[in-house]
Design an enzyme around this catalytic site. Sequence first.
Site, PDB file in Angstrom:
ATOM      1  N   GLY A  41      22.169 -36.259   5.657  1.00  0.00           N
ATOM      2  CA  GLY A  41      22.580 -35.598   4.141  1.00  0.00           C
ATOM      3  C   GLY A  41      23.014 -34.263   4.894  1.00  0.00           C
ATOM      4  O   GLY A  41      23.370 -33.966   5.765  1.00  0.00           O
ATOM      5  N   VAL A  42      23.115 -33.340   3.767  1.00  0.00           N
ATOM      6  CA  VAL A  42      23.090 -31.815   4.209  1.00  0.00           C
ATOM      7  C   VAL A  42      22.307 -31.201   4.774  1.00  0.00           C
ATOM      8  O   VAL A  42      23.035 -30.637   5.911  1.00  0.00           O
ATOM      9  CB  VAL A  42      23.249 -30.646   2.762  1.00  0.00           C
ATOM     10  N   CYS A  43      20.957 -31.229   4.850  1.00  0.00           N
ATOM     11  CA  CYS A  43      20.066 -30.946   5.817  1.00  0.00           C
ATOM     12  C   CYS A  43      20.540 -31.183   6.776  1.00  0.00           C
ATOM     13  O   CYS A  43      21.013 -30.192   7.456  1.00  0.00           O
ATOM     14  CB  CYS A  43      19.202 -31.451   5.186  1.00  0.00           C
ATOM     15  N   GLY A 181      28.579 -12.768  -1.001  1.00  0.00           N
ATOM     16  CA  GLY A 181      26.713 -13.193  -1.139  1.00  0.00           C
ATOM     17  C   GLY A 181      25.955 -12.912  -0.257  1.00  0.00           C
ATOM     18  O   GLY A 181      25.848 -13.448   0.775  1.00  0.00           O
ATOM     19  N   ILE A 185      22.075 -18.264   2.480  1.00  0.00           N
ATOM     20  CA  ILE A 185      23.336 -18.207   3.562  1.00  0.00           C
ATOM     21  C   ILE A 185      23.737 -17.567   4.146  1.00  0.00           C
ATOM     22  O   ILE A 185      24.303 -17.456   5.779  1.00  0.00           O
ATOM     23  CB  ILE A 185      24.210 -19.266   3.041  1.00  0.00           C
ATOM     24  N   HIS A 444      -8.133 -14.202  16.842  1.00  0.00           N
ATOM     25  CA  HIS A 444      -7.761 -13.295  17.708  1.00  0.00           C
ATOM     26  C   HIS A 444      -6.796 -13.336  19.077  1.00  0.00           C
ATOM     27  O   HIS A 444      -7.602 -14.105  19.437  1.00  0.00           O
ATOM     28  CB  HIS A 444      -8.840 -12.465  17.447  1.00  0.00           C
TER      29      HIS A 444
HETATM   30  P1  FAD Z   1      21.740 -33.342  -0.145  1.00  0.00           P
HETATM   31  O1  FAD Z   1      20.711 -33.878   1.772  1.00  0.00           O
HETATM   32  O2  FAD Z   1      22.895 -32.654   0.096  1.00  0.00           O
HETATM   33  O3  FAD Z   1      21.558 -35.178   0.659  1.00  0.00           O
HETATM   34  C1  FAD Z   1      22.791 -35.611  -0.082  1.00  0.00           C
HETATM   35  C2  FAD Z   1      23.492 -36.955   0.080  1.00  0.00           C
HETATM   36  O4  FAD Z   1      24.357 -37.758  -0.544  1.00  0.00           O
HETATM   37  C3  FAD Z   1      24.648 -36.678   1.198  1.00  0.00           C
HETATM   38  O5  FAD Z   1      24.251 -37.289   2.439  1.00  0.00           O
HETATM   39  C4  FAD Z   1      26.662 -37.314   0.772  1.00  0.00           C
HETATM   40  O6  FAD Z   1      26.910 -37.833   1.475  1.00  0.00           O
HETATM   41  C5  FAD Z   1      25.551 -38.043  -0.596  1.00  0.00           C
HETATM   42  N1  FAD Z   1      26.452 -38.876  -1.179  1.00  0.00           N
HETATM   43  C6  FAD Z   1      26.891 -37.862  -2.196  1.00  0.00           C
HETATM   44  N2  FAD Z   1      27.861 -38.415  -3.613  1.00  0.00           N
HETATM   45  C7  FAD Z   1      27.513 -39.722  -3.392  1.00  0.00           C
HETATM   46  C8  FAD Z   1      27.278 -41.516  -3.473  1.00  0.00           C
HETATM   47  N3  FAD Z   1      28.583 -41.058  -4.623  1.00  0.00           N
HETATM   48  N4  FAD Z   1      27.173 -42.049  -3.237  1.00  0.00           N
HETATM   49  C9  FAD Z   1      26.998 -42.152  -1.815  1.00  0.00           C
HETATM   50  N5  FAD Z   1      26.019 -40.965  -1.221  1.00  0.00           N
HETATM   51  C10 FAD Z   1      26.071 -39.982  -2.142  1.00  0.00           C
HETATM   52  N6  FAD Z   1      16.462 -26.066   2.890  1.00  0.00           N
HETATM   53  C11 FAD Z   1      15.927 -25.783   3.809  1.00  0.00           C
HETATM   54  O7  FAD Z   1      14.063 -26.567   2.921  1.00  0.00           O
HETATM   55  N7  FAD Z   1      15.450 -25.200   4.647  1.00  0.00           N
HETATM   56  C12 FAD Z   1      16.586 -24.692   5.534  1.00  0.00           C
HETATM   57  O8  FAD Z   1      16.190 -24.132   6.251  1.00  0.00           O
HETATM   58  C13 FAD Z   1      17.895 -25.223   4.831  1.00  0.00           C
HETATM   59  N8  FAD Z   1      18.985 -24.602   5.406  1.00  0.00           N
HETATM   60  C14 FAD Z   1      20.570 -24.817   4.412  1.00  0.00           C
HETATM   61  C15 FAD Z   1      21.536 -23.844   5.531  1.00  0.00           C
HETATM   62  C16 FAD Z   1      22.197 -24.246   4.924  1.00  0.00           C
HETATM   63  C17 FAD Z   1      23.378 -23.648   5.242  1.00  0.00           C
HETATM   64  C18 FAD Z   1      22.992 -25.040   3.715  1.00  0.00           C
HETATM   65  C19 FAD Z   1      24.177 -25.477   2.659  1.00  0.00           C
HETATM   66  C20 FAD Z   1      21.624 -25.377   2.976  1.00  0.00           C
HETATM   67  C21 FAD Z   1      20.248 -25.159   3.337  1.00  0.00           C
HETATM   68  N9  FAD Z   1      18.927 -25.412   2.240  1.00  0.00           N
HETATM   69  C22 FAD Z   1      18.005 -25.443   3.204  1.00  0.00           C
HETATM   70  C23 FAD Z   1      18.876 -26.416   1.691  1.00  0.00           C
HETATM   71  C24 FAD Z   1      19.019 -28.243   1.725  1.00  0.00           C
HETATM   72  O9  FAD Z   1      19.702 -28.542   3.342  1.00  0.00           O
HETATM   73  C25 FAD Z   1      18.782 -28.711   0.601  1.00  0.00           C
HETATM   74  O10 FAD Z   1      18.298 -28.532  -0.292  1.00  0.00           O
HETATM   75  C26 FAD Z   1      18.722 -30.290   0.660  1.00  0.00           C
HETATM   76  O11 FAD Z   1      20.029 -30.741   1.492  1.00  0.00           O
HETATM   77  C27 FAD Z   1      18.823 -31.089  -0.535  1.00  0.00           C
HETATM   78  O12 FAD Z   1      18.451 -32.486   0.154  1.00  0.00           O
HETATM   79  P2  FAD Z   1      18.826 -33.936  -1.150  1.00  0.00           P
HETATM   80  O13 FAD Z   1      17.899 -34.987   0.022  1.00  0.00           O
HETATM   81  O14 FAD Z   1      18.716 -33.011  -2.469  1.00  0.00           O
HETATM   82  O15 FAD Z   1      20.831 -34.254  -0.587  1.00  0.00           O
HETATM   83  P1  NAD Z   2      22.091 -18.288  -3.087  1.00  0.00           P
HETATM   84  O1  NAD Z   2      22.137 -19.124  -4.387  1.00  0.00           O
HETATM   85  O2  NAD Z   2      20.703 -18.387  -1.950  1.00  0.00           O
HETATM   86  O3  NAD Z   2      22.750 -17.022  -3.266  1.00  0.00           O
HETATM   87  C1  NAD Z   2      24.361 -16.742  -3.453  1.00  0.00           C
HETATM   88  C2  NAD Z   2      24.050 -15.123  -3.365  1.00  0.00           C
HETATM   89  O4  NAD Z   2      25.231 -14.473  -3.907  1.00  0.00           O
HETATM   90  C3  NAD Z   2      23.312 -14.296  -4.306  1.00  0.00           C
HETATM   91  O5  NAD Z   2      22.739 -13.113  -3.840  1.00  0.00           O
HETATM   92  C4  NAD Z   2      24.640 -13.899  -5.210  1.00  0.00           C
HETATM   93  O6  NAD Z   2      23.864 -12.997  -6.526  1.00  0.00           O
HETATM   94  C5  NAD Z   2      25.463 -13.221  -4.644  1.00  0.00           C
HETATM   95  N1  NAD Z   2      26.848 -14.068  -5.587  1.00  0.00           N
HETATM   96  C6  NAD Z   2      27.215 -14.451  -6.237  1.00  0.00           C
HETATM   97  N2  NAD Z   2      28.101 -14.685  -6.685  1.00  0.00           N
HETATM   98  C7  NAD Z   2      28.767 -13.448  -5.977  1.00  0.00           C
HETATM   99  C8  NAD Z   2      30.299 -13.256  -6.216  1.00  0.00           C
HETATM  100  N3  NAD Z   2      30.994 -13.683  -6.762  1.00  0.00           N
HETATM  101  N4  NAD Z   2      30.585 -12.120  -5.284  1.00  0.00           N
HETATM  102  C9  NAD Z   2      29.196 -11.420  -4.569  1.00  0.00           C
HETATM  103  N5  NAD Z   2      28.043 -12.083  -4.466  1.00  0.00           N
HETATM  104  C10 NAD Z   2      28.210 -12.936  -5.141  1.00  0.00           C
HETATM  105  O7  NAD Z   2      23.085 -19.491  -2.708  1.00  0.00           O
HETATM  106  P2  NAD Z   2      23.998 -19.762  -0.657  1.00  0.00           P
HETATM  107  O8  NAD Z   2      23.580 -18.734  -0.274  1.00  0.00           O
HETATM  108  O9  NAD Z   2      24.586 -20.515  -1.460  1.00  0.00           O
HETATM  109  O10 NAD Z   2      22.799 -20.619  -0.626  1.00  0.00           O
HETATM  110  C11 NAD Z   2      22.410 -22.149  -1.244  1.00  0.00           C
HETATM  111  C12 NAD Z   2      21.773 -23.032  -1.661  1.00  0.00           C
HETATM  112  O11 NAD Z   2      21.409 -23.225  -0.429  1.00  0.00           O
HETATM  113  C13 NAD Z   2      20.098 -21.568  -2.072  1.00  0.00           C
HETATM  114  O12 NAD Z   2      20.109 -21.577  -3.171  1.00  0.00           O
HETATM  115  C14 NAD Z   2      18.861 -22.333  -1.219  1.00  0.00           C
HETATM  116  O13 NAD Z   2      18.630 -23.586  -2.112  1.00  0.00           O
HETATM  117  C15 NAD Z   2      19.491 -23.332  -0.326  1.00  0.00           C
HETATM  118  N6  NAD Z   2      19.075 -22.819   1.301  1.00  0.00           N
HETATM  119  C16 NAD Z   2      18.332 -22.602   1.756  1.00  0.00           C
HETATM  120  C17 NAD Z   2      17.794 -22.067   3.483  1.00  0.00           C
HETATM  121  C18 NAD Z   2      16.796 -22.313   3.277  1.00  0.00           C
HETATM  122  O14 NAD Z   2      15.801 -22.621   3.075  1.00  0.00           O
HETATM  123  N7  NAD Z   2      16.539 -21.040   4.147  1.00  0.00           N
HETATM  124  C19 NAD Z   2      19.259 -21.959   3.476  1.00  0.00           C
HETATM  125  C20 NAD Z   2      20.099 -22.074   2.919  1.00  0.00           C
HETATM  126  C21 NAD Z   2      20.950 -22.353   1.784  1.00  0.00           C
END
Ligand code: FAD
Ligand code: NAD
Length: 472
Positions: A41-43, A181, A185, A444
């Site tokens: 997935g995305v993760c 933002g 991220i 500690h």
């Molecule tokens: P996803 O991981 O999004 O997986 C969904 C899957 O569904 C994908 O593989 C896609 O190909 C598939 N799919 C979609 N539609 C269809 C379809 N119609 N048919 C078949 N397959 C399909 N979260 C954390 O907890 N810790 C972090 O450090 C963290 N860092 C992140 C950094 C970034 C840059 C981003 C963008 C996100 C981060 N997240 C983090 C958030 C985390 O990635 C998501 O919360 C997590 O991946 C959600 O898991 P999910 O299983 O819901 O979906």
């Molecule tokens: P976010 O919701 O964390 O942050 C978006 C930020 O953009 C907010 O502070 C918001 O006020 C600001 N914003 C919104 N519209 C704007 C605009 N037009 N101009 C300027 N600022 C604006 O979203 P993200 O950083 O895109 O991350 C998406 C999601 O992915 C997170 O909410 C989180 O659930 C997940 N994620 C988690 C991790 C982690 O767990 N370490 C890391 C990356 C992403």
Amino acid sequence: METHTELAVIGGGPGGYAAAFYAADLGMQVTIIDAAPKLGGVCLWSGCIPSKTYLHVARIMREAGDAAEFGLRYQPPAIDLAALRNWKDRVLNREGDGLALLAKYRKVRVISGQARFIDATTLGFQTASGAEERLTFDYAILATGSRPVRPRTLAIESSRVWDSTAGLMLPEVPRRLLIVGGGYIGLELGTVYAALGSQITIVEMSGSVLPIADADLVKILVKRLGSIFHEVRLNTTVTALEEAPSGIIAKLQTGDRSEAVEFDQVLIAVGRAPNSEVAGLSDIGVAVDAKGFVVVNGARRTSCPNVFAIGDVTGEPMLAHKASHEARTAVDAIRGGSAVFEPKAIPAVVFTDPEIAWCGLTEASADRDGRQVKVARFPWAALGRASLMNRMDGMTKLVVDPSSESIVGVGIVGVNAGDLISEGALAIESGRRVSDLGMTIHPHPTLSEATMEAADSYFGYSTSIFKPIRRD
Ligand code: FAD
Ligand code: NAD
């Protein structure tokens, strides 16, 4: 061709594969369909793992630089971008191969294809060879995740404008990088690119970066960000982006002041939207809310009784561990248990430098809800381990219900806050009182002592700070 499965899981991210593996471990016959070629997935492929791989590298660079203070002078690092990208790919492939093996051991069938609902017990998909196939199922779990949001005003086609997926490919290190933002991220990728040499400008529309975290924690991070980032512009929006010969012109609007500034690259990180536009989903009666999130009950059941949904597609917080935990609830419900997803504490961690982590109630959310709480704080300036690391820029806080003295929230800012927060989550989930944390012997000298000391400070007798409470 048509085959049958007991449980079909649509999406192979941390929600989907956790559900599939758990169901298989409980004896179900399971099939995962994912549009991507590999599980994760995305993760795995464009989220948690690549970003943390780079952040680990950024941390090594920062620690090597900081070591000058201790008498260790290293040469500034020579950064080989191709090798760094390759290292990231090796990490991702290692993890991806591990998931594939785990699926194989459990006899979980994995199909690569875009799934659509034909009816409430049939999925259609196209195989890699282009053949149309059908999969009938007793139950389905939808775990299709989310994708980056791009505001309409910033929707220009340009290789100079990245979303997080493009930014994580690390195509180059831009000289001037604008990040729209100041959330998870923006701050994490800003930290990576700053370490690699970019001049970072963050534009955040609200009055603070990380507006969802408590202001006292964020203040400590912001102080450090001041030395990492070129500029953080609050209460500012980007109203337009325009391609120019030498870069991208961004129109920045702060109140009634408007300014055009040129950057080499722009990263847009303003949130994510659910992937709920799965064909046929509404026809089988699965409801989505106004923001597109699939509506589920406590058991993660959708409005179509044999279809469940978990993870990002069901709403905030969009975190991998929340998706994996919901997976267990959905499978338990399918297996006939009375499962409900109602955690008291979902840890959130922003892997910046220092890290910020919190779980349970934040002080601000307690305030907003008019809930009376008492807060105990312990500054890391009084912590031996933080001192010897020269990282006293930290704080641990406990949010306590004054009537029961139980812990209802924990917030930490400081190095390794993400690893330290789990003790807080356990304390909240298990209904521990603040005295339990104080009476638990912590080793500690460790950063974990801050949790014990914060608990002691609630009663006015933390060993390492002098902050007595009047008892007369
Ligand atoms: P996803 O991981 O999004 O997986 C969904 C899957 O569904 C994908 O593989 C896609 O190909 C598939 N799919 C979609 N539609 C269809 C379809 N119609 N048919 C078949 N397959 C399909 N979260 C954390 O907890 N810790 C972090 O450090 C963290 N860092 C992140 C950094 C970034 C840059 C981003 C963008 C996100 C981060 N997240 C983090 C958030 C985390 O990635 C998501 O919360 C997590 O991946 C959600 O898991 P999910 O299983 O819901 O979906
Ligand atoms: P976010 O919701 O964390 O942050 C978006 C930020 O953009 C907010 O502070 C918001 O006020 C600001 N914003 C919104 N519209 C704007 C605009 N037009 N101009 C300027 N600022 C604006 O979203 P993200 O950083 O895109 O991350 C998406 C999601 O992915 C997170 O909410 C989180 O659930 C997940 N994620 C988690 C991790 C982690 O767990 N370490 C890391 C990356 C992403």
